[in-house]
Motif scaffolding. Structure first.
Motif, mmCIF file in Angstrom:
data_model
loop_
_atom_site.group_PDB
_atom_site.id
_atom_site.type_symbol
_atom_site.label_atom_id
_atom_site.label_comp_id
_atom_site.label_asym_id
_atom_site.label_seq_id
_atom_site.Cartn_x
_atom_site.Cartn_y
_atom_site.Cartn_z
ATOM 1 N N PRO A 139 0.807 -1.225 0.000
ATOM 2 C CA PRO A 139 0.000 0.000 0.000
ATOM 3 C C PRO A 139 0.841 1.276 0.000
ATOM 4 O O PRO A 139 0.475 2.257 -0.650
ATOM 5 N N VAL A 140 1.956 1.254 0.685
ATOM 6 C CA VAL A 140 2.828 2.436 0.699
ATOM 7 C C VAL A 140 3.416 2.677 -0.683
ATOM 8 O O VAL A 140 3.432 3.809 -1.185
ATOM 9 N N ALA A 141 3.877 1.627 -1.334
ATOM 10 C CA ALA A 141 4.431 1.770 -2.676
ATOM 11 C C ALA A 141 3.361 2.239 -3.665
ATOM 12 O O ALA A 141 3.623 3.104 -4.511
ATOM 13 N N ALA A 142 2.149 1.700 -3.556
ATOM 14 C CA ALA A 142 1.068 2.119 -4.446
ATOM 15 C C ALA A 142 0.710 3.583 -4.210
ATOM 16 O O ALA A 142 0.456 4.328 -5.161
ATOM 17 N N HIS A 143 0.721 3.999 -2.968
ATOM 18 C CA HIS A 143 0.432 5.396 -2.666
ATOM 19 C C HIS A 143 1.493 6.312 -3.271
ATOM 20 O O HIS A 143 1.169 7.360 -3.847
ATOM 21 N N MET A 144 2.743 5.925 -3.174
ATOM 22 C CA MET A 144 3.814 6.760 -3.729
ATOM 23 C C MET A 144 3.748 6.812 -5.255
ATOM 24 O O MET A 144 3.983 7.866 -5.855
ATOM 25 N N VAL A 145 3.405 5.706 -5.894
ATOM 26 C CA VAL A 145 3.259 5.706 -7.351
ATOM 27 C C VAL A 145 2.090 6.606 -7.758
ATOM 28 O O VAL A 145 2.198 7.405 -8.700
ATOM 29 N N ALA A 146 0.967 6.491 -7.058
ATOM 30 C CA ALA A 146 -0.189 7.327 -7.388
ATOM 31 C C ALA A 146 0.119 8.803 -7.163
ATOM 32 O O ALA A 146 -0.274 9.656 -7.967
ATOM 33 N N ARG A 147 0.810 9.098 -6.112
ATOM 34 C CA ARG A 147 1.169 10.494 -5.819
ATOM 35 C C ARG A 147 2.095 11.059 -6.898
ATOM 36 O O ARG A 147 1.911 12.179 -7.363
ATOM 37 N N ALA B 178 2.366 9.978 -9.991
ATOM 38 C CA ALA B 178 1.622 10.069 -11.249
ATOM 39 C C ALA B 178 0.708 11.283 -11.241
ATOM 40 O O ALA B 178 0.578 11.976 -12.258
ATOM 41 N N ARG B 179 0.108 11.573 -10.110
ATOM 42 C CA ARG B 179 -0.787 12.738 -10.047
ATOM 43 C C ARG B 179 0.012 14.028 -10.160
ATOM 44 O O ARG B 179 -0.422 14.981 -10.815
ATOM 45 N N ARG B 180 1.153 14.077 -9.514
ATOM 46 C CA ARG B 180 1.980 15.286 -9.594
ATOM 47 C C ARG B 180 2.500 15.535 -11.010
ATOM 48 O O ARG B 180 2.621 16.663 -11.434
ATOM 49 N N ARG B 181 2.804 14.474 -11.721
ATOM 50 C CA ARG B 181 3.302 14.627 -13.090
ATOM 51 C C ARG B 181 2.180 14.729 -14.095
ATOM 52 O O ARG B 181 2.409 15.061 -15.252
ATOM 53 N N ALA B 182 0.955 14.423 -13.653
ATOM 54 C CA ALA B 182 -0.227 14.421 -14.530
ATOM 55 C C ALA B 182 0.036 13.579 -15.772
ATOM 56 O O ALA B 182 -0.146 14.017 -16.892
ATOM 57 N N THR B 183 0.469 12.342 -15.540
ATOM 58 C CA THR B 183 0.800 11.451 -16.640
ATOM 59 C C THR B 183 -0.441 11.018 -17.388
ATOM 60 O O THR B 183 -1.519 10.863 -16.825
ATOM 61 N N LYS B 184 -0.282 10.813 -18.646
ATOM 62 C CA LYS B 184 -1.333 10.284 -19.518
ATOM 63 C C LYS B 184 -0.839 8.954 -20.073
ATOM 64 O O LYS B 184 0.346 8.673 -20.062
ATOM 65 N N PRO B 185 -1.765 8.119 -20.578
ATOM 66 C CA PRO B 185 -1.345 6.800 -21.076
ATOM 67 C C PRO B 185 -0.334 6.833 -22.183
ATOM 68 O O PRO B 185 -0.160 7.671 -22.951
#
Length: 99
Positions: A82-90, A92-99
């Motif tokens: 869960p910690v790793a998933a949270h860091m990846v999501a954070r 990705a949101r900060r970079r506003a990545t697209k597919p």
């Protein structure tokens, strides 16, 4: 049937079920479109699959040292994913990545 044979059969079913969940997680990583859905596929079914495999192996081995090690593997996995998933999501949101 003896109890050990039943435990072995239940362990086999749990190992196969865990392998199936891990396969589903791998397919989800390849098929899903964006970072957040891939992250979901990488964490939830993969952890469930690993815990099922650990449970099945514990039923097959039935030794105190082995079961203790398997419990630690399961605990560390459930604590760190869960910690790793949270860091990846954070990230990705900060970079506003697209597919």
């Amino acid at each position: 049937m003896r109890a050990t044979e039943v435990l072995d059969d239940v362990g086999d079913v749990a190992i196969l079920g865990g392998a199936l969940w891990s396969l589903i997680a791998g397919i989800g990583l390849l098929r899903l479109p964006d970072v957040l859905t891939r992250m979901h596929a990488a964490t939830k079914p993969q952890v469930l699959g690993l815990l099922m495999v650990v449970f099945g192996v514990a039923l097959r081995l039935r030794d105190a040292n082995d079961i203790t090690t398997l419990i630690l593997v399961g605990l560390f996995q459930t604590w760190t994913v869960p910690v790793a998933a949270h860091m990846v999501a954070r990230a990705a949101r900060r970079r506003a990545t697209k597919p």
